[in-house]
Design a protein around this motif. Structure first.
Motif, PDB file in Angstrom:
ATOM      1  N   MET A   1     -30.995 -36.598  54.457  1.00  0.00           N
ATOM      2  CA  MET A   1     -30.389 -35.426  55.098  1.00  0.00           C
ATOM      3  C   MET A   1     -30.825 -35.328  56.561  1.00  0.00           C
ATOM      4  N   TRP A   2     -32.088 -35.604  56.837  1.00  0.00           N
ATOM      5  CA  TRP A   2     -32.610 -35.555  58.203  1.00  0.00           C
ATOM      6  C   TRP A   2     -31.857 -36.551  59.086  1.00  0.00           C
ATOM      7  N   TYR A   3     -31.686 -37.758  58.588  1.00  0.00           N
ATOM      8  CA  TYR A   3     -30.964 -38.776  59.375  1.00  0.00           C
ATOM      9  C   TYR A   3     -29.475 -38.455  59.463  1.00  0.00           C
ATOM     10  N   TRP A   4     -28.904 -37.856  58.410  1.00  0.00           N
ATOM     11  CA  TRP A   4     -27.496 -37.440  58.445  1.00  0.00           C
ATOM     12  C   TRP A   4     -27.300 -36.384  59.531  1.00  0.00           C
ATOM     13  N   ALA A   5     -28.201 -35.410  59.598  1.00  0.00           N
ATOM     14  CA  ALA A   5     -28.124 -34.381  60.647  1.00  0.00           C
ATOM     15  C   ALA A   5     -28.287 -35.022  62.022  1.00  0.00           C
ATOM     16  N   THR A   6     -29.160 -36.005  62.130  1.00  0.00           N
ATOM     17  CA  THR A   6     -29.337 -36.724  63.394  1.00  0.00           C
ATOM     18  C   THR A   6     -28.040 -37.425  63.796  1.00  0.00           C
ATOM     19  N   ALA A   7     -27.344 -38.021  62.825  1.00  0.00           N
ATOM     20  CA  ALA A   7     -26.057 -38.671  63.108  1.00  0.00           C
ATOM     21  C   ALA A   7     -25.034 -37.647  63.589  1.00  0.00           C
ATOM     22  N   CYS A   8     -24.994 -36.501  62.949  1.00  0.00           N
ATOM     23  CA  CYS A   8     -24.072 -35.442  63.380  1.00  0.00           C
ATOM     24  C   CYS A   8     -24.371 -35.028  64.819  1.00  0.00           C
ATOM     25  N   MET A   9     -25.646 -34.862  65.149  1.00  0.00           N
ATOM     26  CA  MET A   9     -26.012 -34.496  66.519  1.00  0.00           C
ATOM     27  C   MET A   9     -25.653 -35.613  67.500  1.00  0.00           C
ATOM     28  N   ALA A  10     -25.880 -36.866  67.102  1.00  0.00           N
ATOM     29  CA  ALA A  10     -25.578 -38.000  67.980  1.00  0.00           C
ATOM     30  C   ALA A  10     -24.098 -38.054  68.327  1.00  0.00           C
ATOM     31  N   LEU A  11     -23.262 -37.663  67.390  1.00  0.00           N
ATOM     32  CA  LEU A  11     -21.810 -37.719  67.577  1.00  0.00           C
ATOM     33  C   LEU A  11     -21.213 -36.373  67.967  1.00  0.00           C
ATOM     34  N   ASP A  12     -22.085 -35.378  68.178  1.00  0.00           N
ATOM     35  CA  ASP A  12     -21.672 -34.026  68.532  1.00  0.00           C
ATOM     36  C   ASP A  12     -20.673 -33.477  67.513  1.00  0.00           C
ATOM     37  N   LEU A  13     -21.018 -33.646  66.246  1.00  0.00           N
ATOM     38  CA  LEU A  13     -20.178 -33.175  65.154  1.00  0.00           C
ATOM     39  C   LEU A  13     -20.827 -31.977  64.484  1.00  0.00           C
ATOM     40  N   ASP A  14     -20.013 -31.016  64.108  1.00  0.00           N
ATOM     41  CA  ASP A  14     -20.477 -29.866  63.339  1.00  0.00           C
ATOM     42  C   ASP A  14     -20.661 -30.329  61.898  1.00  0.00           C
ATOM     43  N   PRO A  15     -21.876 -30.254  61.365  1.00  0.00           N
ATOM     44  CA  PRO A  15     -22.107 -30.717  59.993  1.00  0.00           C
ATOM     45  C   PRO A  15     -21.172 -30.070  58.967  1.00  0.00           C
ATOM     46  N   SER A  16     -20.845 -28.814  59.144  1.00  0.00           N
ATOM     47  CA  SER A  16     -19.924 -28.143  58.216  1.00  0.00           C
ATOM     48  C   SER A  16     -18.550 -28.796  58.262  1.00  0.00           C
ATOM     49  N   GLU A  17     -18.101 -29.174  59.452  1.00  0.00           N
ATOM     50  CA  GLU A  17     -16.799 -29.833  59.578  1.00  0.00           C
ATOM     51  C   GLU A  17     -16.816 -31.214  58.935  1.00  0.00           C
ATOM     52  N   VAL A  18     -17.939 -31.905  59.015  1.00  0.00           N
ATOM     53  CA  VAL A  18     -18.064 -33.218  58.372  1.00  0.00           C
ATOM     54  C   VAL A  18     -17.905 -33.057  56.863  1.00  0.00           C
ATOM     55  N   ILE A  19     -18.564 -32.066  56.300  1.00  0.00           N
ATOM     56  CA  ILE A  19     -18.477 -31.812  54.858  1.00  0.00           C
ATOM     57  C   ILE A  19     -17.050 -31.430  54.474  1.00  0.00           C
ATOM     58  N   LEU A  20     -16.437 -30.534  55.248  1.00  0.00           N
ATOM     59  CA  LEU A  20     -15.063 -30.119  54.942  1.00  0.00           C
ATOM     60  C   LEU A  20     -14.083 -31.284  55.061  1.00  0.00           C
ATOM     61  N   GLU A  21     -14.262 -32.142  56.062  1.00  0.00           N
ATOM     62  CA  GLU A  21     -13.392 -33.316  56.229  1.00  0.00           C
ATOM     63  C   GLU A  21     -13.525 -34.248  55.030  1.00  0.00           C
ATOM     64  N   ASN A  22     -14.747 -34.412  54.536  1.00  0.00           N
ATOM     65  CA  ASN A  22     -14.967 -35.234  53.354  1.00  0.00           C
ATOM     66  C   ASN A  22     -14.263 -34.632  52.146  1.00  0.00           C
ATOM     67  N   GLN A  23     -14.358 -33.319  52.002  1.00  0.00           N
ATOM     68  CA  GLN A  23     -13.693 -32.653  50.881  1.00  0.00           C
ATOM     69  C   GLN A  23     -12.178 -32.835  50.973  1.00  0.00           C
ATOM     70  N   LYS A  24     -11.610 -32.666  52.170  1.00  0.00           N
ATOM     71  CA  LYS A  24     -10.158 -32.849  52.341  1.00  0.00           C
ATOM     72  C   LYS A  24      -9.752 -34.279  52.003  1.00  0.00           C
ATOM     73  N   LYS A  25     -10.535 -35.258  52.461  1.00  0.00           N
ATOM     74  CA  LYS A  25     -10.226 -36.661  52.185  1.00  0.00           C
ATOM     75  C   LYS A  25     -10.220 -36.921  50.687  1.00  0.00           C
ATOM     76  N   LEU A  26     -11.233 -36.432  49.986  1.00  0.00           N
ATOM     77  CA  LEU A  26     -11.336 -36.679  48.549  1.00  0.00           C
ATOM     78  C   LEU A  26     -10.290 -35.905  47.758  1.00  0.00           C
TER      79      LEU A  26
END
Length: 139
Positions: free
Chosen positions: A93-118
């Motif tokens: 989770m720590w590294y996942w949050a780091t990836a989100c920060m590196a890409l300037d992504l909102d973690p909530s949007e990443v989760i929602l995008e994954n849910q929409k894809k699935l």
């Protein structure tokens, strides 16, 4: 197998590997130039991205190692090992949050995008067919 033949085979393979490897993978100056170009032309925080990519891979490997030992080598599925997996998931989770920060992504949007894809892939229920045969553009 003859040792000289083995060495020659391996040498030939290593030469092939070098031929099909990108310059930034072989030369520090080329790697630095690639990093500089990405930093300059995008909002990607390259040092954080590298940290995240290396960390996610290694921590996922540590989590997988525990699962492997439980499933295949007789390690007990007990409270201690579940706690160990919990800690590795925290590291992931720590590294996942780091990836989100590196890409300037909102973690909530990443989760929602994954849910929409699935949801688009499976609807309300998993099927093997949908996991194997994907629509065009489904990554």
């Amino acid at each position: 197998i003859n040792m000289d033949e083995t060495k020659k085979f391996f040498e030939t393979y290593c030469n092939f590997v070098t031929k099909v490897t990108s310059k930034p993978s072989l030369e520090v100056d080329s790697l630095k130039a690639s990093i500089d170009e990405i930093q300059k032309d995008s909002d990607i925080d390259v040092p954080r991205l590298v940290t995240a990519a290396l960390g996610l891979s290694s921590e996922a490997g540590e989590f997988t190692e525990i699962v492997k030992k439980i499933l295949l080598q007789g390690k007990p599925a007990d409270e201690d090992n579940i706690f160990h997996m919990k800690r590795e998931l925290g590291d992931i989770m720590w590294y996942w949050a780091t990836a989100c920060m590196a890409l300037d992504l909102d973690p909530s949007e990443v989760i929602l995008e994954n849910q929409k894809k699935l949801e688009a892939r499976y609807g309300e229920k998993f099927t093997v067919d949908q996991s194997e045969v994907r629509a065009e553009g489904d990554l």
